[in-house]
Design an enzyme around this catalytic site. Structure first.
Site, PDB file in Angstrom:
ATOM      1  N   ASP A   1       1.774  -6.525   3.224  1.00  0.00           N
ATOM      2  CA  ASP A   1       1.265  -5.438   2.312  1.00  0.00           C
ATOM      3  C   ASP A   1       0.293  -4.628   2.784  1.00  0.00           C
ATOM      4  O   ASP A   1      -0.323  -4.955   3.871  1.00  0.00           O
ATOM      5  CB  ASP A   1       0.892  -6.090   0.930  1.00  0.00           C
ATOM      6  CG  ASP A   1       0.472  -5.098   0.090  1.00  0.00           C
ATOM      7  OD1 ASP A   1       1.232  -4.226  -0.352  1.00  0.00           O
ATOM      8  OD2 ASP A   1      -0.692  -5.180  -0.661  1.00  0.00           O
TER       9      ASP A   1
ATOM     10  N   ASP B   1      -2.055  -1.639   0.745  1.00  0.00           N
ATOM     11  CA  ASP B   1      -3.136  -1.445  -0.066  1.00  0.00           C
ATOM     12  C   ASP B   1      -3.845  -2.720  -0.426  1.00  0.00           C
ATOM     13  O   ASP B   1      -3.389  -3.576  -1.439  1.00  0.00           O
ATOM     14  CB  ASP B   1      -2.838  -0.588  -1.179  1.00  0.00           C
ATOM     15  CG  ASP B   1      -2.420   0.731  -0.844  1.00  0.00           C
ATOM     16  OD1 ASP B   1      -3.151   1.381  -0.030  1.00  0.00           O
ATOM     17  OD2 ASP B   1      -0.882   0.977  -0.970  1.00  0.00           O
TER      18      ASP B   1
ATOM     19  N   ASP C   1      -1.863  -9.070  -1.915  1.00  0.00           N
ATOM     20  CA  ASP C   1      -3.068  -9.313  -2.723  1.00  0.00           C
ATOM     21  C   ASP C   1      -2.868  -8.909  -4.072  1.00  0.00           C
ATOM     22  O   ASP C   1      -3.788  -9.498  -5.202  1.00  0.00           O
ATOM     23  CB  ASP C   1      -3.980  -8.170  -2.289  1.00  0.00           C
ATOM     24  CG  ASP C   1      -3.753  -6.820  -2.722  1.00  0.00           C
ATOM     25  OD1 ASP C   1      -4.505  -6.313  -3.699  1.00  0.00           O
ATOM     26  OD2 ASP C   1      -2.535  -6.275  -2.402  1.00  0.00           O
TER      27      ASP C   1
ATOM     28  N   THR D   1       4.979  -1.831   1.520  1.00  0.00           N
ATOM     29  CA  THR D   1       3.954  -1.164   0.754  1.00  0.00           C
ATOM     30  C   THR D   1       4.564  -0.505  -0.451  1.00  0.00           C
ATOM     31  O   THR D   1       5.892  -0.103  -0.359  1.00  0.00           O
ATOM     32  CB  THR D   1       3.257  -0.238   1.580  1.00  0.00           C
ATOM     33  OG1 THR D   1       2.182   0.275   0.445  1.00  0.00           O
ATOM     34  CG2 THR D   1       3.910   1.007   2.036  1.00  0.00           C
ATOM     35  N   SER D   2       4.068  -0.363  -1.808  1.00  0.00           N
ATOM     36  CA  SER D   2       4.332   0.544  -3.029  1.00  0.00           C
ATOM     37  C   SER D   2       4.005   1.978  -2.669  1.00  0.00           C
ATOM     38  O   SER D   2       4.433   2.566  -3.415  1.00  0.00           O
ATOM     39  CB  SER D   2       3.927  -0.032  -3.983  1.00  0.00           C
ATOM     40  OG  SER D   2       4.543  -1.292  -4.329  1.00  0.00           O
TER      41      SER D   2
ATOM     42  N   LYS E   1       8.643  -3.336  -5.965  1.00  0.00           N
ATOM     43  CA  LYS E   1       7.869  -4.312  -6.521  1.00  0.00           C
ATOM     44  C   LYS E   1       7.652  -4.296  -7.837  1.00  0.00           C
ATOM     45  O   LYS E   1       7.155  -3.295  -8.306  1.00  0.00           O
ATOM     46  CB  LYS E   1       6.530  -4.498  -5.490  1.00  0.00           C
ATOM     47  CG  LYS E   1       6.725  -4.596  -4.053  1.00  0.00           C
ATOM     48  CD  LYS E   1       5.208  -4.764  -3.436  1.00  0.00           C
ATOM     49  CE  LYS E   1       5.343  -4.682  -1.845  1.00  0.00           C
ATOM     50  NZ  LYS E   1       4.247  -4.676  -1.158  1.00  0.00           N
TER      51      LYS E   1
END
Length: 236
Positions: free
Chosen positions: A4, A6, A162, A105-106, A137
């Site tokens: 991931d 961020d 995270d 990543t989003s 996600k």
């Protein structure tokens, strides 16, 4: 190896804090702490829905709000990103071992491109951005897509996350999951290993996660498939 971005590799959540609060004030309100926690790890459309509902303004156009946030975050990302503790060292070790690696990543591709100036484009064989999948996600699609593009079975991958949303996505995909909480605490979950930071995480730790996952029965792995010792994973 599936990372991931961020809050996992870079300490960018604080920049999102700035942008989200600025937009909330632009709309005459203040984003609550609960709403901010709920936004962490979500795709942009869901983030804007949470923000609008929290402000009592559900009628606002999420695309307009997203465009405002994207423009502001582009400015903030451009000012520089800081690595999370241990993240740079782990990424270097993974690449030195020639392990297939993806960024999952989003964040939308435009922001990811700026972040890659810090992360290093050569550090990833594959990048899956939030606006490049149909289901974001916590759906498993982002991680399943990354594994498919890498050409590695998802059950032979370790995903590092995270946020609750990201952990749910990675776990549902069938990957081994290492959770390193950043902005919000994570509940203890079967099949998810937690560490305070990536400091000290090395290839031996990652291999142990896969070995542990291989011995777990399928019903303890969420959507994942159980593996026997005879088929112990050899790549991440």
């Amino acid at each position: 190896m599936l990372f991931d971005m961020d809050g996992t590799l870079v300490d960018s959540e604080k920049l999102w804090d700035v942008a989200l609060q600025e937009l909330a004030r632009e709309y005459g309100g203040e984003l609550s702490a609960d709403a901010r926690r709920s936004i962490i790890g979500t795709a942009m459309a869901e983030s804007m829905r949470i923000l609008h509902d929290d402000l009592g303004q559900p009628e606002r156009d999420p695309e307009i709000s997203a465009a405002w946030i994207n423009a502001r975050i582009l400015e903030l990302f451009g000012s520089g990103l800081r690595w999370r503790p241990g993240a740079s060292e782990l990424l270097r070790a993974v690449r030195a071992a020639a392990i297939p690696t993806a960024l999952v990543t989003s964040s939308p591709r435009a922001l990811v491109e700026i972040a890659l100036d810090t992360l290093g484009r050569d550090n990833f064989d594959v990048v899956v951005a939030g606006d490049e999948v149909v289901a974001a996600k916590p759906h498993p699609e982002p991680y399943l897509t990354a594994a498919r593009l890498l050409g590695v079975p998802i059950e032979r991958c370790v995903a590092i996350e995270d946020s609750p949303t990201g952990v749910a996505s990675a776990l549902a995909s069938g990957a081994a999951v290492l959770a390193v909480p950043a902005e919000v605490a994570l509940p203890s979950t079967v099949g998810v290993h937690q560490m305070e930071s990536l400091t000290g995480v090395d290839l031996e730790v990652l291999a142990a996660l896969l070995a542990d996952r291989a011995w777990r029965p399928a019903d303890a792995l969420g959507a994942g498939q159980g593996r026997s010792a005879k088929t112990a994973p050899t790549t991440w």
